[in-house]
Design a protein around this motif. Sequence first.
Motif, PDB file in Angstrom:
ATOM      1  N   LEU A 154      20.186 -17.431  27.565  1.00 54.05           N
ATOM      2  CA  LEU A 154      18.806 -16.968  27.699  1.00 54.05           C
ATOM      3  C   LEU A 154      18.270 -17.409  29.045  1.00 54.05           C
ATOM      4  O   LEU A 154      18.448 -18.567  29.450  1.00 54.05           O
ATOM      5  N   LEU A 155      17.596 -16.490  29.745  1.00 50.23           N
ATOM      6  CA  LEU A 155      16.887 -16.816  30.973  1.00 50.23           C
ATOM      7  C   LEU A 155      15.422 -16.470  30.795  1.00 50.23           C
ATOM      8  O   LEU A 155      15.078 -15.313  30.546  1.00 50.23           O
ATOM      9  N   LEU A 156      14.565 -17.486  30.884  1.00 47.86           N
ATOM     10  CA  LEU A 156      13.113 -17.297  30.925  1.00 47.86           C
ATOM     11  C   LEU A 156      12.647 -17.637  32.324  1.00 47.86           C
ATOM     12  O   LEU A 156      13.016 -18.689  32.867  1.00 47.86           O
ATOM     13  N   ALA A 157      11.836 -16.784  32.920  1.00 44.60           N
ATOM     14  CA  ALA A 157      11.334 -17.055  34.267  1.00 44.60           C
ATOM     15  C   ALA A 157       9.856 -16.717  34.346  1.00 44.60           C
ATOM     16  O   ALA A 157       9.364 -15.807  33.661  1.00 44.60           O
ATOM     17  N   ASP A 158       9.138 -17.466  35.167  1.00 41.43           N
ATOM     18  CA  ASP A 158       7.747 -17.151  35.449  1.00 41.43           C
ATOM     19  C   ASP A 158       7.411 -17.697  36.832  1.00 41.43           C
ATOM     20  O   ASP A 158       8.220 -18.390  37.463  1.00 41.43           O
ATOM     21  N   THR A 159       6.214 -17.388  37.279  1.00 43.08           N
ATOM     22  CA  THR A 159       5.793 -17.817  38.607  1.00 43.08           C
ATOM     23  C   THR A 159       5.686 -19.335  38.677  1.00 43.08           C
ATOM     24  O   THR A 159       5.143 -19.968  37.766  1.00 43.08           O
ATOM     25  N   ALA A 195      -0.673 -22.332  32.334  1.00 44.19           N
ATOM     26  CA  ALA A 195      -0.345 -21.244  31.409  1.00 44.19           C
ATOM     27  C   ALA A 195       0.955 -20.551  31.789  1.00 44.19           C
ATOM     28  O   ALA A 195       1.666 -20.040  30.918  1.00 44.19           O
ATOM     29  N   ILE A 196       1.287 -20.511  33.088  1.00 47.00           N
ATOM     30  CA  ILE A 196       2.498 -19.817  33.514  1.00 47.00           C
ATOM     31  C   ILE A 196       3.667 -20.769  33.774  1.00 47.00           C
ATOM     32  O   ILE A 196       4.753 -20.316  34.160  1.00 47.00           O
ATOM     33  N   ASP A 197       3.448 -22.064  33.573  1.00 43.50           N
ATOM     34  CA  ASP A 197       4.524 -23.036  33.820  1.00 43.50           C
ATOM     35  C   ASP A 197       5.592 -22.885  32.750  1.00 43.50           C
ATOM     36  O   ASP A 197       5.395 -23.232  31.587  1.00 43.50           O
ATOM     37  N   ILE A 198       6.745 -22.357  33.137  1.00 44.26           N
ATOM     38  CA  ILE A 198       7.793 -22.039  32.171  1.00 44.26           C
ATOM     39  C   ILE A 198       8.347 -23.286  31.507  1.00 44.26           C
ATOM     40  O   ILE A 198       8.941 -23.218  30.409  1.00 44.26           O
ATOM     41  N   ARG A 199       8.130 -24.458  32.089  1.00 42.08           N
ATOM     42  CA  ARG A 199       8.637 -25.703  31.514  1.00 42.08           C
ATOM     43  C   ARG A 199       7.995 -26.032  30.170  1.00 42.08           C
ATOM     44  O   ARG A 199       8.554 -26.808  29.391  1.00 42.08           O
ATOM     45  N   ARG A 200       6.874 -25.418  29.877  1.00 44.17           N
ATOM     46  CA  ARG A 200       6.187 -25.685  28.609  1.00 44.17           C
ATOM     47  C   ARG A 200       6.993 -25.200  27.403  1.00 44.17           C
ATOM     48  O   ARG A 200       6.699 -25.573  26.262  1.00 44.17           O
ATOM     49  N   ALA A 222       9.565 -18.638  41.873  1.00 42.82           N
ATOM     50  CA  ALA A 222       9.942 -18.562  40.456  1.00 42.82           C
ATOM     51  C   ALA A 222      10.409 -19.902  39.921  1.00 42.82           C
ATOM     52  O   ALA A 222      11.078 -20.668  40.610  1.00 42.82           O
ATOM     53  N   GLY A 223      10.059 -20.157  38.666  1.00 45.61           N
ATOM     54  CA  GLY A 223      10.617 -21.259  37.897  1.00 45.61           C
ATOM     55  C   GLY A 223      11.394 -20.660  36.739  1.00 45.61           C
ATOM     56  O   GLY A 223      10.978 -19.660  36.145  1.00 45.61           O
ATOM     57  N   VAL A 224      12.549 -21.266  36.414  1.00 42.89           N
ATOM     58  CA  VAL A 224      13.461 -20.679  35.438  1.00 42.89           C
ATOM     59  C   VAL A 224      13.875 -21.721  34.414  1.00 42.89           C
ATOM     60  O   VAL A 224      14.172 -22.869  34.762  1.00 42.89           O
ATOM     61  N   LEU A 225      13.898 -21.317  33.138  1.00 46.17           N
ATOM     62  CA  LEU A 225      14.542 -22.085  32.096  1.00 46.17           C
ATOM     63  C   LEU A 225      15.801 -21.343  31.665  1.00 46.17           C
ATOM     64  O   LEU A 225      15.744 -20.143  31.342  1.00 46.17           O
ATOM     65  N   LEU A 226      16.925 -22.029  31.683  1.00 45.38           N
ATOM     66  CA  LEU A 226      18.198 -21.482  31.227  1.00 45.38           C
ATOM     67  C   LEU A 226      18.609 -22.217  29.968  1.00 45.38           C
ATOM     68  O   LEU A 226      18.545 -23.456  29.916  1.00 45.38           O
TER      69      LEU A 226
END
Length: 229
Positions: A154-159, A195-200, A222-226
Amino acid sequence: MSGNAQQSANNQPAEIGLLITRPRGYRFLRSAFMLGRGRALDAELIARSGTAPGDRVLDIGCGPGDFARALATRVGPAGEVVGRDPSPQMVAYATARTTQPNCHFELGPAQTIDHPDASFDVVTCTFVMHHIPETQREAALSHMHRVLRPGGKLLLADTHPAGRVLPGVIRAMSRFAAHRTGDSAAGHHVDPLAAIDIRRYREPLSAAGFRSIDFEVVPPIAGVLLATK
């Protein structure tokens, strides 16, 4: 999307989340915000997702389909990409612009995915999580986990803005969006950067069953959670 699911979505528009209904305008703004480096960013996100030739990929919140088409090129003729978006305008636009036979689009939100269990090798969800209603994000992550095969990615990404300029731009855009949607009148004052911090989503991903959850920064924004099932 099944007829019953479509009817349910129509009866509960507030539960779908923010819909972007002007594909051309969205593509223009995204290109301007990315400083013309959107394709390079897409290529880097695809590389980090681990998508390989022959994979079957679900791209959630596909918008006008640019990222899904790039994924389709990556997986090749032996693979398949399904782009999913709750906006009928986006799905129609993406479908009309796509000629790759291994890439198609469907209408539906992230929180009601109806694909079978373990039917995808990779799931991507880029710049979308903050559009999903807060109360529905747990369900969306649960579906992402369910439709991945064991060992799937899974790849989640946001600003993930850095420096002095981009955070200010994000806050200004958020104030404009709140004015347009009425959120400001409702008393919503959440810091848009939080709100856009993908680390949450680290803990919610773990609760959904994901493992090996890693955060990475992908320049310029971009910040990404893998994560792995």
